[in-house]
Design a protein around this motif. Structure first.
Motif, PDB file in Angstrom:
ATOM      1  N   ASN A 185       0.846  -1.190   0.000  1.00  0.00           N
ATOM      2  CA  ASN A 185       0.000   0.000   0.000  1.00  0.00           C
ATOM      3  C   ASN A 185       0.887   1.248   0.000  1.00  0.00           C
ATOM      4  O   ASN A 185       1.518   1.563   0.995  1.00  0.00           O
ATOM      5  N   PRO A 186       1.014   1.951  -1.128  1.00  0.00           N
ATOM      6  CA  PRO A 186       0.294   1.725  -2.387  1.00  0.00           C
ATOM      7  C   PRO A 186       0.914   0.591  -3.201  1.00  0.00           C
ATOM      8  O   PRO A 186       2.032   0.177  -2.947  1.00  0.00           O
ATOM      9  N   THR A 187       0.145   0.129  -4.189  1.00  0.00           N
ATOM     10  CA  THR A 187       0.646  -0.852  -5.143  1.00  0.00           C
ATOM     11  C   THR A 187       0.717  -0.197  -6.518  1.00  0.00           C
ATOM     12  O   THR A 187       0.068   0.823  -6.752  1.00  0.00           O
ATOM     13  N   TYR A 188       1.517  -0.767  -7.392  1.00  0.00           N
ATOM     14  CA  TYR A 188       1.719  -0.135  -8.701  1.00  0.00           C
ATOM     15  C   TYR A 188       1.162  -1.039  -9.796  1.00  0.00           C
ATOM     16  O   TYR A 188       1.526  -2.207  -9.906  1.00  0.00           O
ATOM     17  N   SER A 189       0.279  -0.474 -10.582  1.00  0.00           N
ATOM     18  CA  SER A 189      -0.352  -1.215 -11.670  1.00  0.00           C
ATOM     19  C   SER A 189       0.327  -0.881 -12.993  1.00  0.00           C
ATOM     20  O   SER A 189       1.181   0.014 -13.060  1.00  0.00           O
ATOM     21  N   GLN A 190      -0.063  -1.598 -14.045  1.00  0.00           N
ATOM     22  CA  GLN A 190       0.423  -1.347 -15.393  1.00  0.00           C
ATOM     23  C   GLN A 190      -0.767  -1.105 -16.312  1.00  0.00           C
ATOM     24  O   GLN A 190      -1.892  -1.528 -16.011  1.00  0.00           O
ATOM     25  N   PRO A 191      -0.580  -0.430 -17.446  1.00  0.00           N
ATOM     26  CA  PRO A 191      -1.713  -0.160 -18.348  1.00  0.00           C
ATOM     27  C   PRO A 191      -2.464  -1.416 -18.770  1.00  0.00           C
ATOM     28  O   PRO A 191      -3.690  -1.397 -18.898  1.00  0.00           O
ATOM     29  N   SER A 192      -1.747  -2.521 -18.953  1.00  0.00           N
ATOM     30  CA  SER A 192      -2.406  -3.751 -19.399  1.00  0.00           C
ATOM     31  C   SER A 192      -3.314  -4.345 -18.331  1.00  0.00           C
ATOM     32  O   SER A 192      -4.210  -5.150 -18.639  1.00  0.00           O
ATOM     33  N   ASP A 193      -3.110  -3.966 -17.049  1.00  0.00           N
ATOM     34  CA  ASP A 193      -3.935  -4.514 -15.968  1.00  0.00           C
ATOM     35  C   ASP A 193      -5.415  -4.226 -16.165  1.00  0.00           C
ATOM     36  O   ASP A 193      -6.273  -5.003 -15.735  1.00  0.00           O
ATOM     37  N   PHE A 194      -5.713  -3.104 -16.789  1.00  0.00           N
ATOM     38  CA  PHE A 194      -7.110  -2.699 -16.914  1.00  0.00           C
ATOM     39  C   PHE A 194      -7.897  -3.642 -17.824  1.00  0.00           C
ATOM     40  O   PHE A 194      -9.132  -3.644 -17.795  1.00  0.00           O
ATOM     41  N   GLN A 195      -7.198  -4.432 -18.617  1.00  0.00           N
ATOM     42  CA  GLN A 195      -7.891  -5.356 -19.512  1.00  0.00           C
ATOM     43  C   GLN A 195      -8.470  -6.565 -18.778  1.00  0.00           C
ATOM     44  O   GLN A 195      -9.231  -7.344 -19.353  1.00  0.00           O
ATOM     45  N   GLN A 196      -8.148  -6.718 -17.483  1.00  0.00           N
ATOM     46  CA  GLN A 196      -8.700  -7.834 -16.729  1.00  0.00           C
ATOM     47  C   GLN A 196     -10.105  -7.545 -16.223  1.00  0.00           C
ATOM     48  O   GLN A 196     -10.845  -8.463 -15.856  1.00  0.00           O
ATOM     49  N   PHE A 197     -10.517  -6.264 -16.236  1.00  0.00           N
ATOM     50  CA  PHE A 197     -11.817  -5.925 -15.659  1.00  0.00           C
ATOM     51  C   PHE A 197     -12.979  -6.406 -16.510  1.00  0.00           C
ATOM     52  O   PHE A 197     -14.000  -6.846 -15.976  1.00  0.00           O
ATOM     53  N   ASN A 198     -12.851  -6.326 -17.822  1.00  0.00           N
ATOM     54  CA  ASN A 198     -13.942  -6.793 -18.681  1.00  0.00           C
ATOM     55  C   ASN A 198     -14.234  -8.285 -18.468  1.00  0.00           C
ATOM     56  O   ASN A 198     -15.391  -8.652 -18.194  1.00  0.00           O
ATOM     57  N   PRO A 199     -13.248  -9.183 -18.557  1.00  0.00           N
ATOM     58  CA  PRO A 199     -13.578 -10.596 -18.312  1.00  0.00           C
ATOM     59  C   PRO A 199     -14.029 -10.861 -16.889  1.00  0.00           C
ATOM     60  O   PRO A 199     -14.873 -11.742 -16.659  1.00  0.00           O
ATOM     61  N   PHE A 200     -13.483 -10.125 -15.903  1.00  0.00           N
ATOM     62  CA  PHE A 200     -13.953 -10.297 -14.522  1.00  0.00           C
ATOM     63  C   PHE A 200     -15.438  -9.995 -14.422  1.00  0.00           C
ATOM     64  O   PHE A 200     -16.215 -10.765 -13.837  1.00  0.00           O
ATOM     65  N   PHE A 201     -15.851  -8.887 -15.011  1.00  0.00           N
ATOM     66  CA  PHE A 201     -17.265  -8.518 -14.946  1.00  0.00           C
ATOM     67  C   PHE A 201     -18.132  -9.511 -15.721  1.00  0.00           C
ATOM     68  O   PHE A 201     -19.265  -9.794 -15.315  1.00  0.00           O
ATOM     69  N   VAL A 202     -17.618 -10.051 -16.835  1.00  0.00           N
ATOM     70  CA  VAL A 202     -18.384 -11.058 -17.574  1.00  0.00           C
ATOM     71  C   VAL A 202     -18.648 -12.271 -16.683  1.00  0.00           C
ATOM     72  O   VAL A 202     -19.777 -12.758 -16.573  1.00  0.00           O
TER      73      VAL A 202
END
Length: 517
Positions: free
Chosen positions: A341-358
């Motif tokens: 805390n904090p953690t560091y994300s990458q731009p590609s991480d955001f692509q996991q949200f669509n399949p998670f929500f599906v």
């Protein structure tokens, strides 16, 4: 939800899960890989990305036409082999030279051809399972479950890409830095990205093992129209007019969904560029849980055990599912607490949200529409497609609001970023776009499998992917305009296209329902 489905559905769904995991691991970093290795701009990388997606989704038309002649299972097998060769070619390290480019293009060509042989024909096999009157009423729910399984693979893919990249950078004493453009750093970075193609090879092998190990569960569905007619004299036979009406109805649907896929497939290009340039990748406090894929996975799977608590017929099953649900929530929280805390994300991480929500929202979608059907108010597939287009417009409305006070990319220096936005803006955008996808994509595939004339099943399923291919190619337009027009205009174009497509679909609704009755 899972009751009454043929077991062949699960074998085919799991085989597709493995294949999609490898594909989306590769796709999560593809534009970033090209930028790091060849120094290409967002516009150039986005153009190559869009061409690749277009070819990947155009190839099933030819794969389907071939399968209608020689058989769906044979084409799926050829697809496994060809895709493997493609990923293997991409995984081989090369220099950032013309030879490296040619090797990359050859690998992409094999992946595209193999996907064309595999993807649509696997879905035809799923649809054929439901030609039997015993299972016919479960076709729509089956494709929702099948689509959910695809997205389980896609959900873990960006996290795998991130883990591999960070691990490889760590071997050289480096950490991910979106602003670092030194040659030494970029060489290591694209080397890490290259390992992601190797993951695709391994996952494809696992997928093939599942497919062949459980082939007896769905072997009876591997029949062409000619074979079905020879085996069953009562097989469906259409008049020339019925065949024509069905093909026309499908073509009308294909024409409309082109613009959905154009808008939706910004996840690997414009939305990734937005994450890179405008989103704060330093994530703190409760927001961190969105960037722990294992916590998200446990939350998604707990939805299914949670529903089972109410749907199970035995009290012992309800108790077990209840305990499993609580255990998953506890596990998700425990994993969250281990994060920096904090953690560091990458731009590609955001692509996991669509399949998670599906994965997480599929049960809600199935139960909602099932309840409407029981009340005598079913919503047809074309109507859901129209609604999906409206919801997609709302999704891009969210990102438009986020862009209101931002400096447009054309006014930013080459390596400048404006990392000021909370990740919640992009997460909300992906949530809304996923609602649109659940209305449109699984129902569209189910509609094709149901309506397609028997002797053209493979070709018509390929036609669905051709519409996707054209939309994928057109998805390059926002990338090409990225550094040329104000950011708000880019999103405005997508909103307008979604709204126009929705209006067209609703205008055609009565005609489509009549032609496919």
């Amino acid at each position: 939800m899972f009751e009454g489905q043929p077991k062949g559905l699960y074998a085919l769904a799991l085989a597709n899960t493995g294949e999609r995991f490898g594909y989306y691991t590769m796709l999560a970093i593809f534009t970033l890989f090209m930028q790091a290795k060849f120094g290409w701009s967002e516009s150039h990388a986005g153009q190559i990305y869009a061409i690749f997606l277009a070819v990947v989704y155009f190839a099933p038309l030819f794969g389907g036409m071939l399968a209608d002649k020689i058989g769906y299972g044979k084409c799926v097998t050829l697809g496994f082999v060809t895709m493997f060769l493609g990923y293997l070619g991409l995984a081989i390290p090369t220099e950032a030279t013309l030879t490296g480019e040619i090797t990359m293009y050859a690998g992409l060509a094999c992946v595209s051809l193999g996907t064309g042989l595999f993807k649509g024909n696997l879905q035809v096999l799923v649809g054929n399972l439901y030609d039997s009157p015993q299972y016919a009423s479960r076709r729509d729910s089956a494709f929702s479950l099948f689509y959910m399984a695809i997205n389980i693979g896609a959900m873990f893919a960006p996290g795998m890409a991130k883990w591999i990249t960070n691990w490889y950078l760590g071997q050289y004493g480096m950490v991910y830095d979106a602003a670092n453009n030194s040659p030494a750093y970029l060489e290591v970075l694209y080397g890490g990205y290259g390992l992601c193609f190797g993951v695709a090879c391994i996952s494809l092998i696992i997928s093939a093992v599942i497919y062949f190990a459980f082939r007896n569960w769905f072997k009876h569905a591997d029949v062409t129209a000619k074979q079905a007619k020879e085996q069953n004299s009562n097989a469906e036979v259409l008049t020339p007019k019925q065949t024509k009406d069905r093909i026309v109805a499908l073509l009308l649907v294909f024409a409309v969904v082109i613009f959905f896929w154009m808008a939706f497939h910004q996840n690997g290009s414009a939305l990734t560029f937005f994450a890179k340039k405008y989103t704060n990748l330093e994530v703190a406090d409760n927001m961190r849980i969105w960037f722990n894929i294992f916590s998200l996975a446990l939350i998604a799977f707990s939805v299914y055990t949670g529903f089972a608590v109410f749907q199970s017929k035995k009290s012992s099953s309800r108790i077990i599912c209840g305990i499993a649900t609580l255990a998953m929530w506890a596990g998700a929280y425990a994993l969250f607490m281990t994060m920096d805390n904090p953690t560091y994300s990458q731009p590609s991480d955001f692509q996991q949200f669509n399949p998670f929500f599906v994965v997480a929202l599929t049960p809600f979608s199935m139960i909602f529409f099932s309840a409407l059907e029981k009340k005598g108010k079913p919503v047809s597939a074309p109507a859901r497609i129209g609604l999906g287009m409206l919801v997609a417009a709302i999704g891009f409305g969210v990102i438009t609001l986020a862009s209101t006070d931002l400096i447009s990319p054309m006014n930013l220096a080459e390596n400048e970023t404006q990392s000021i936005l909370s990740p919640s803006w992009l997460i909300s955008t992906y949530f809304t776009l996923t609602l649109a996808e659940l209305l449109l994509s699984p129902m569209g595939i189910s509609f094709v499998s149901k309506v397609a004339p028997p002797k053209y099943k493979g070709m018509m399923m390929g036609g669905w992917f051709v519409a996707t291919a054209i939309g994928n190619y057109l998805s390059s337009i926002p990338s090409m305009l990225w550094n040329k027009i104000p950011l708000m205009y880019n999103w405005g174009i997508l909103i307008a296209l979604c709204l126009i497509s929705a209006l067209v679909m609703f205008a055609l609704l009565k005609k489509l329902n009549r032609m496919t009755a």
